[in-house]
Design an enzyme around this catalytic site. Sequence first.
Site, short mmCIF file in Angstrom:
data_model
loop_
_atom_site.label_atom_id
_atom_site.label_comp_id
_atom_site.label_asym_id
_atom_site.label_seq_id
_atom_site.Cartn_x
_atom_site.Cartn_y
_atom_site.Cartn_z
N ARG A 107 0.85 -1.19 0.00
CA ARG A 107 0.00 0.00 0.00
C ARG A 107 0.88 1.23 0.00
NH1 ARG A 107 -4.88 0.42 4.15
NH2 ARG A 107 -3.34 0.08 5.76
N THR A 111 -1.11 7.44 -0.88
CA THR A 111 -2.36 7.31 -1.65
C THR A 111 -3.21 6.14 -1.18
OG1 THR A 111 -1.35 5.82 -3.24
CG2 THR A 111 -1.17 8.18 -3.72
N ASP A 203 -2.30 -3.92 12.75
CA ASP A 203 -1.66 -4.31 11.49
C ASP A 203 -1.41 -5.82 11.52
OD1 ASP A 203 0.44 -2.79 9.22
OD2 ASP A 203 0.55 -4.95 9.61
N ASP A 206 2.28 -6.99 10.82
CA ASP A 206 3.18 -6.72 11.95
C ASP A 206 2.90 -7.66 13.11
OD1 ASP A 206 4.69 -4.75 10.81
OD2 ASP A 206 3.46 -3.10 11.56
N1 URA Z 1 -4.30 -3.81 7.11
C1 URA Z 1 -4.11 -4.21 8.39
O1 URA Z 1 -3.19 -4.98 8.67
N2 URA Z 1 -4.94 -3.77 9.36
C2 URA Z 1 -5.96 -2.94 9.10
O2 URA Z 1 -6.71 -2.57 10.02
C3 URA Z 1 -6.16 -2.52 7.77
C4 URA Z 1 -5.31 -2.97 6.79
#
Ligand code: URA
Length: 212
Positions: A107, A111, A203, A206
Amino acid sequence: MALPDNVHVIDHPLVQHKLSLMRNKEASTNSFRRLLNELAALMTYEVTRDVGMQEVEVQTPLETMKTRVIDGKKLVFVSILRAGTGILDGMLSVVPGARVGHIGLYRDPKTLMAVEYYFKMPQNMEERDVIVVDPMLATGNSAIAAVERLKELNPKSIKFVCLLTCPEGVAAMHKAHPDVPIYTAAVDRQLNDHGYILPGLGDAGDRMFGTK
Ligand code: URA
């Protein structure tokens, strides 16, 4: 929010229980990864409900019989890197014969659009049923881009599996690919300004790899 007919929320108690444990910010990397694996295996039960089968002959200790098995080789699990890996492992634990494809998308932090850096699929995709996996359907940008790329290869069918999504993610995906069913364990409240799902679980990449 009324969900489109082809959005399937898998609300089995085992799935919901494990998802709740994963949401807890105190869950260790180790338990997060283990739970994701287990959850993905449980979700596969629902996602593969209509998968094609073939007849085979089996010799039991007593007789020969005709019975049915899944043709795992016709199934392709496509993991959106890197967070798709956690779901992929869990799904392969119950369908070990499936083929695997990878799409590398990140990502753009400004943007939030998906940028492709890797694409590797098995051959003869037009003979295969594809199940795309990514734990979080948030803005939908990665999922939409991945499905767009896969449609160029003309597979027999495409499904999308995530752990969590939100109304914005469902709407975006459904608008771009109304023909692609979505399987998820939950549809959370909303997306925040940084593209994270609320209340969500943070995330996913992570948390599963311990990179933060
Ligand atoms: N990607 C993630 O890992 N967590 C989110 O909340 C949104 C996208």
